[in-house]
Design an enzyme around this catalytic site. Structure first.
Site, PDB file in Angstrom:
ATOM      1  N   LYS A 101     -23.819  11.003  12.592  1.00 54.39           N
ATOM      2  CA  LYS A 101     -23.192  11.972  13.496  1.00 54.39           C
ATOM      3  C   LYS A 101     -22.494  13.136  12.807  1.00 54.39           C
ATOM      4  CE  LYS A 101     -22.308   8.644  17.109  1.00 54.39           C
ATOM      5  NZ  LYS A 101     -21.321   7.783  17.699  1.00 54.39           N
ATOM      6  N   ARG A 137     -18.393  -3.527  -6.180  1.00 55.24           N
ATOM      7  CA  ARG A 137     -16.945  -3.323  -6.097  1.00 55.24           C
ATOM      8  C   ARG A 137     -16.178  -4.310  -6.985  1.00 55.24           C
ATOM      9  NH1 ARG A 137     -15.794  -1.843   0.265  1.00 55.24           N
ATOM     10  NH2 ARG A 137     -16.104   0.381  -0.024  1.00 55.24           N
ATOM     11  N   GLY A 163     -20.665   4.567   1.796  1.00 53.01           N
ATOM     12  CA  GLY A 163     -21.234   3.227   1.670  1.00 53.01           C
ATOM     13  C   GLY A 163     -22.733   3.194   1.899  1.00 53.01           C
ATOM     14  N   GLY A 175     -15.251   5.919   3.316  1.00 49.73           N
ATOM     15  CA  GLY A 175     -14.235   6.636   4.100  1.00 49.73           C
ATOM     16  C   GLY A 175     -13.278   7.403   3.204  1.00 49.73           C
TER      17      GLY A 175
HETATM   18  P1  AMP Z   1     -22.982   7.470   8.724  1.00 46.98           P
HETATM   19  O1  AMP Z   1     -22.267   6.165   8.840  1.00 46.98           O
HETATM   20  O2  AMP Z   1     -22.552   8.506   9.679  1.00 46.98           O
HETATM   21  O3  AMP Z   1     -23.094   7.951   7.288  1.00 46.98           O
HETATM   22  O4  AMP Z   1     -24.479   7.168   9.180  1.00 46.98           O
HETATM   23  C1  AMP Z   1     -25.316   6.254   8.545  1.00 46.98           C
HETATM   24  C2  AMP Z   1     -26.294   5.777   9.559  1.00 46.98           C
HETATM   25  O5  AMP Z   1     -26.991   6.869  10.104  1.00 46.98           O
HETATM   26  C3  AMP Z   1     -27.347   4.841   9.006  1.00 46.98           C
HETATM   27  O6  AMP Z   1     -27.121   3.564   9.515  1.00 46.98           O
HETATM   28  C4  AMP Z   1     -28.651   5.429   9.510  1.00 46.98           C
HETATM   29  O7  AMP Z   1     -29.510   4.464  10.061  1.00 46.98           O
HETATM   30  C5  AMP Z   1     -28.203   6.377  10.596  1.00 46.98           C
HETATM   31  N1  AMP Z   1     -29.163   7.481  10.817  1.00 46.98           N
HETATM   32  C6  AMP Z   1     -29.683   8.291   9.899  1.00 46.98           C
HETATM   33  N2  AMP Z   1     -30.557   9.152  10.463  1.00 46.98           N
HETATM   34  C7  AMP Z   1     -30.606   8.865  11.769  1.00 46.98           C
HETATM   35  C8  AMP Z   1     -31.336   9.404  12.871  1.00 46.98           C
HETATM   36  N3  AMP Z   1     -32.202  10.396  12.706  1.00 46.98           N
HETATM   37  N4  AMP Z   1     -31.127   8.865  14.090  1.00 46.98           N
HETATM   38  C9  AMP Z   1     -30.258   7.844  14.236  1.00 46.98           C
HETATM   39  N5  AMP Z   1     -29.536   7.304  13.245  1.00 46.98           N
HETATM   40  C10 AMP Z   1     -29.705   7.796  12.010  1.00 46.98           C
END
Ligand code: AMP
Length: 397
Positions: free
Chosen positions: A201, A37, A354, A377
């Site tokens: 999620k 950044r 990120g 974001g």
């Molecule tokens: P996000 O911030 O929603 O993009 O999610 C990123 C996070 O999702 C990372 O820290 C990953 O460790 C987590 N992640 C990816 N796949 C899984 C999974 N199958 N179960 C739990 N967490 C996950």
């Protein structure tokens, strides 16, 4: 969407305030672990210095919540900036206090002043107009080059723009580039256009998914969010991450994809583990055979092969969100394999978010992608079709 252009401003010999995004990750010793950044902001800073400007820089770092917490001081940022710019960077002792105000007033041309962490002022995140006014009073020109916070209506991003007319404010080169890249991606992508969407999620990406559907030809789902879809399809997902309240929404996304003719890919196998831990016992299982109490933490090898096959003809790839828990080596393989495939392809590859940027960088593929966004974001909100509060005042009407 055309933005007020920094090149059209009459900057020569003037004082300019640049809102940067120096919100860099730090390791446990307080060292900057990724200075992307800071490096991304150099083009705009150097341009202003070449115009013989006096340059005032401002950024936030972390969430000090209105308190002067030493841990969040911009001292390490000033040091790194100094190395990269190869010139002295003066760090003010505060944001809009006596020290910063005096230093800004006395700043000679060709010199760089960095204000302390903007979020030392509680007004920053409240878009407090008094704070905006004080920040604006420091300079004759305002440049926003902080794409990573442009989705926030904060004093140094939104409120401050009210104190400058169109001849005295503009988007910096980084902000321009980010907006142009995402604009082209969403409006005129070279087809076939695929989105790879992962991460923890569905809730965080539901709007982006919905907005992407009419634009893309294929969607590949990975990460924890895949399990809400798999559950909705009737699979037993064991103890995997799931959002039961979003099962209906997941169905709507799949229905919409079918209606629009978008190819919708879900993992066909996963790496399942007994617990959420690096030393957990793990095994490859098909999506049909996830044992009770086991959780899927990565996509499996058959899914990687399937996704490669599906991605082999695409011309544009947008990737947001890892395929698994990439922070643990054991569950990073799916993301790593997809990253290598995407990097080696001849498609235009855009990485947003990120975590995805971090993962691509860890594998050492950051130079191989066409574009890595500096804003997680913010890029997600652009994909949701929103106009960002920091960008709206800079749009040419
Ligand atoms: P996000 O911030 O929603 O993009 O999610 C990123 C996070 O999702 C990372 O820290 C990953 O460790 C987590 N992640 C990816 N796949 C899984 C999974 N199958 N179960 C739990 N967490 C996950």
């Amino acid at each position: 969407m055309e933005l007020l252009n920094i090149k059209k401003l009459d900057l020569a010999n003037k004082k300019v305030f640049i809102r940067c995004d120096f919100n860099v990750p730090m390791d446990e010793f307080g060292n900057i672990s990724d200075d992307r950044r800071i490096r991304s902001a150099l083009t705009t800073i150097n341009y202003c210095l070449d115009q013989d400007c006096a340059v005032i820089l401002a950024s936030h770092l972390g969430r000090p919540k209105g308190e002067m917490v030493e841990k969040y001081s911009l001292v390490p940022v000033a040091r790194r900036l100094q190395q990269l710019l190869k010139r002295h960077v003066e760090l003010a002792g505060d944001v809009v206090g006596d020290d910063a105000m005096q230093k800004a007033k006395d700043l000679p041309r060709h010199e760089v002043l960095l204000l302390e962490n903007l979020r030392y002022e509680s007004g920053e995140t409240e878009n407090d107009i008094e704070l905006s006014k004080k920040l604006a009073s420091m300079s004759e020109f305002y440049i926003n080059d902080a794409f990573g916070v442009s989705h926030r209506a904060h004093s140094s991003v939104a409120g401050i723009t009210e104190f400058f007319d169109d001849e005295h404010k503009a988007a910096g080169f980084l902000l321009q580039k980010e907006i142009q890249f995402f604009g082209k991606l969403m409006n005129k992508p070279t087809r076939p256009f695929a989105a790879i969407v992962g991460g923890s999620k569905v809730s965080g990406k539901l709007e982006a998914l919905t907005n992407l559907l009419p634009k893309v030809d294929k969607i590949f789902i990975g990460g924890g969010m895949a399990f809400t879809f798999l559950k909705q399809m009737g699979y037993n997902i064991g103890a995997s991450l799931v959002e039961d309240d979003l099962l209906d929404d997941a169905q709507k996304v799949m229905d919409k994809a079918r209606e629009l003719g978008v190819k919708f890919y879900l993992p066909v196998d996963v790496i399942a583990a007994e617990k959420f831990s690096e030393d957990a016992v793990s095994k490859i299982v098909t999506a049909q055979e996830i044992p009770d109490n086991w959780m899927g933490l990565d996509i499996g090898p058959a899914s990687v092969r399937l996704y490669r096959e599906g991605l082999s003809d695409v011309q544009t790839v947008l990737w947001n969100g890892p395929m698994g828990v990439y922070e643990m080596d054991k569950f990073a393989r799916g993301s790593s394999k997809i990253a290598h495939f995407v990097a080696d392809s001849y498609a235009t590859t855009v990485v947003g978010g990120g975590d995805t940027a971090d993962l691509v960088q860890r594998i050492g593929l950051d130079e191989e992608m066409s574009f890595i966004s500096t804003g997680g974001g913010a890029s997600l909100e652009l994909l949701e079709g929103k106009i960002l509060p920091g960008v709206a005042p800079l749009i040419i009407q």
